[in-house]
Design a protein around this motif. Structure first.
Motif, mmCIF file in Angstrom:
data_model
loop_
_atom_site.group_PDB
_atom_site.id
_atom_site.type_symbol
_atom_site.label_atom_id
_atom_site.label_comp_id
_atom_site.label_asym_id
_atom_site.label_seq_id
_atom_site.Cartn_x
_atom_site.Cartn_y
_atom_site.Cartn_z
ATOM 1 N N ILE A 123 42.110 -17.460 40.672
ATOM 2 C CA ILE A 123 41.986 -16.014 40.447
ATOM 3 C C ILE A 123 40.515 -15.606 40.341
ATOM 4 O O ILE A 123 40.081 -14.634 40.961
ATOM 5 C CB ILE A 123 42.769 -15.613 39.176
ATOM 6 N N ILE A 178 48.824 -14.764 41.929
ATOM 7 C CA ILE A 178 47.379 -14.661 42.143
ATOM 8 C C ILE A 178 47.023 -13.275 42.680
ATOM 9 O O ILE A 178 46.116 -12.611 42.168
ATOM 10 C CB ILE A 178 46.902 -15.765 43.113
ATOM 11 N N TYR A 201 45.806 -21.586 37.594
ATOM 12 C CA TYR A 201 45.752 -20.299 38.285
ATOM 13 C C TYR A 201 44.390 -19.634 38.152
ATOM 14 O O TYR A 201 43.893 -19.027 39.096
ATOM 15 C CB TYR A 201 46.846 -19.367 37.746
ATOM 16 N N SER A 229 43.080 -25.623 44.711
ATOM 17 C CA SER A 229 44.468 -25.595 44.248
ATOM 18 C C SER A 229 45.075 -26.987 44.373
ATOM 19 O O SER A 229 44.552 -27.848 45.075
ATOM 20 C CB SER A 229 45.284 -24.603 45.075
#
Lengths: 345, 298
Positions: free
Chosen positions: B164, B98, B160, B239
């Motif tokens: 990000i 990340i 991800y 997450s």
């Protein structure tokens, strides 16, 4: 601010190229500015587009959501409802600490529910902000004054202050949780037996102390940078004139460092108003350490639209504080960062 | 005045004055060193305690001996142990993925904007600068609700990109802002000479300015990476076990006993997460301080 938004005056930096007249088209000054404008828009476009996607879109989306009802069981009919337009009901509920009632309408939220915590969370957030920024300003100023002196090992001190800044807040929170443990080093060092995270004031002080530790270095470095811009001659002249140390501080240091200080305080205030990591991990928001950010996060899983209303309120509060700073306290960030040309030290 | 009538006593007085001044100076320098020591202890003691505890046997978690005792490396093994549901190794990898992606994307996009803001005259320059600065001060919670809903709807939770993209919202403004202040300080006369020699503005940028700007870009990259590495709020919500970064992993570190916090292992994990940053920061101290304070005073 208003004058800055107008067309940029035609003013070349000292080192800028003289207008080029020998080009094939005989490029003049006006054309040069226009071509710089075109260049600038191309260069800025990716950043503006990216920020529009990651910031502007979510804000607008949050505002739209905040005017929608949360889907859920209708308290009157007991059936699942799809939500629909809510008008300003979500905002009214938060500000009035009202919850949906059995049989329609709203009642005051029972204690312990998220809806009943808005004003205490707001008060806690502002309390943390005022106290931590206050401590950080005083401590940071003192640290900066020391670091501005010349002495052996100065670079060691300047390096050391970066350590708390570099440690991730999540680690900081766990570290202080450990040190504030009932059997931890702090109780033993000061020979007390305080259950730090167990009741309101110790918990609040634990958050304040950990936050002050973590963020004072940033403040100190910003103030130090401001101090270093004051020419030494000013101090020497004042010494010749017989000014005392206190007079030098009050009449020279303070006014000359004020622009940098105001920016540092503004940055830290806006940062403290959105405080989340530290209380969330250190106390879990228990014992009246729930900040507005924690309240939003807790609300998300209970209803997006209501959470969106609360996050919009939080955003407006932070925006208003920033506005007050810039408008009335003279923390002109853009001016500070943008107006001065190169070569100003 | 006594000066004309009694030179001897004057000399004595001058001596006294000089001595007093010397004493005063000594006292002032002593105070400086005492203050410096206080700052050092205040800043370093908690971090030192984390490292000492990280190397201490679990049975001596609450030992208060100020120097390392009962030294062991077990805690570092425990930190990476996955048998209690901790995925610290995976989390480290996630944070690197990340952090690197966010840093690279922000720099690639931001370097152009910074060049324009530092270098070109155009309308609305201060409006753009204000917008970018405002964006960096933006509260993360104001973004999280719509993103949570959006990412749930399009099935991005636990990916991800869901971590990000929001990180770019605060790393990109920081990057543009820091680079702009660095770029203002650069010797642009060289660019002008290159243009006189026949380079286009684009060529001058690539061939002359980019090499000169490398240190500034590198420093900005460190700052960008650190701020992404330290992010917690967004990651804690968007997450899952597979994509969580180290900050989230450390905040929810579980031990063998559910009601006992495994402090020594957490301190070991904290040490692993912190040491590379601290080394990076100490090595590039001057540049980093310049980058941190760039916008605020110049």
């Amino acid at each position: 601010m208003a004058t800055e938004l107008g067309p940029t005056p035609v003013k070349q930096p000292a080192s800028g190229a003289a207008p080029v007249h020998h080009g094939p088209k005989g490029v003049g000054e006006d054309n040069r500015i226009a071509s710089q404008g075109r260049w600038a828009s191309w260069l800025l476009a990716p950043t503006i587009v990216a920020l529009a996607i990651v910031i502007v879109y979510p804000i607008i989306s949050a505002i739209v959501m905040s005017f929608q009802k949360d889907a859920g069981l209708d308290p009157v009919t007991g059936l699942f409802t799809d939500g629909g337009a809510a008008g300003i009901q979500n905002y009214v509920n938060w500000l009035g600490q009202q919850c949906a009632a059995q049989g329609g309408g709203t009642v005051a939220c029972p204690p312990g529910t998220l809806g009943g915590q808005f004003w205490t969370a707001t008060a806690t957030t502002f309390f943390f902000t005022v106290v931590t920024v206050g401590f950080e300003t005083v401590l940071g100023f003192w640290m900066a004054m020391i670091m501005a002196r010349s002495f052996k090992g100065r670079s060691l001190v300047r390096a050391a202050v970066l350590v708390p800044w570099a440690i991730p807040t999540a680690v900081t929170a766990q570290l202080w949780l450990f040190m504030f443990d009932f059997n931890g080093i702090i109780n033993k060092l000061f020979n007390v037996s305080i259950l730090w995270t167990g009741s309101e004031w110790p918990a609040k002080w634990a958050v304040i102390i950990a936050d002050t530790w973590k963020t004072t270095p940033f403040m100190a470095l910003l103030i130090l940078a401001g101090l270093q811009m004051i020419p030494a001659e000013v101090y020497e002249a004042s010494k010749v004139d017989g000014a005392s140390a206190w007079q030098r501080f009050r009449l020279i240091t303070l006014p000359l460092v004020k622009p940098a200080l105001m920016v540092a305080i503004l940055f830290r205030t806006l940062d403290a108003l959105r405080m989340f990591d530290l209380p969330y991990i250190l106390t879990g928001g228990a014992n009246n350490t729930t900040t507005l950010s924690i309240l939003v996060i807790n609300q998300i899983r209970q209803g997006f639209n209501s959470a969106a209303a609360l996050s919009t309120i939080t955003f407006i509060i932070i925006f208003l504080v920033a506005f007050i700073f810039v408008r009335f306290l003279g923390a002109n960030v853009v001016e500070q960062s943008g107006a001065s040309g190169k070569g100003k030290k | 005045m006594t000066a004309a009538t009694a030179p001897a006593s004057l000399r004595a007085q001058q001596d006294k004055g000089r001595k007093a001044a010397q004493n005063k100076e000594k006292w002032a320098s002593a105070r400086t060193y005492i203050s410096a020591a206080v700052i050092l202890i205040w800043c370093l003691a908690p971090a030192y305690w984390m490292v000492v505890t990280a190397f201490r046997e679990v049975g001596f978690t609450y030992d208060t001996t100020p120097w390392p005792t009962h030294v062991t490396l077990d805690n570092f093994l425990t930190a990476f142990d996955t048998s209690f549901g901790n995925k610290f190794g995976q989390a480290l990898l996630n944070s690197i993925i990340i952090g690197v992606t966010v840093t690279v994307v922000s720099l690639v996009i931001g370097v152009f904007a910074a060049y324009a803001l530092a270098r070109l005259n155009f309308r609305f320059k201060y409006l753009v600068l204000g917008f970018i600065l405002g964006a960096s001060m933006f509260p993360g919670v104001a973004l999280i609700t719509p993103l949570f809903q959006l990412f749930t709807n399009i099935g991005w939770m636990g990916t991800y990109q869901a971590l990000i993209i929001p990180n770019i919202s605060f790393v990109l403004p920081l990057t543009v802002y820091t680079l702009t202040s660095f770029f203002r300080e650069m010797p642009w006369e060289l660019e002008e000479s290159a243009r006189v020699d026949g380079c286009t503005q684009g060529q001058a940028f690539r061939k002359v300015i980019m090499p000169l700007a490398a240190p500034a870009i590198f420093t900005t990259a460190i700052l960008a990476f650190i701020s992404s590495w330290n992010e917690f709020l967004i990651a804690s919500q968007l997450s899952n076990e597979r994509t969580q970064p180290v900050t989230v992993a450390i905040a929810s570190f579980a031990g063998a006993q559910p009601n006992q916090i495994p402090y020594t292992a957490i301190m070991a994990a904290g040490t692993i997460v912190t040491i590379p940053l601290v080394i990076l920061v100490l090595v590039f101290q001057r540049k980093i301080v310049a980058g941190l304070t760039a916008g605020a005073v110049k």
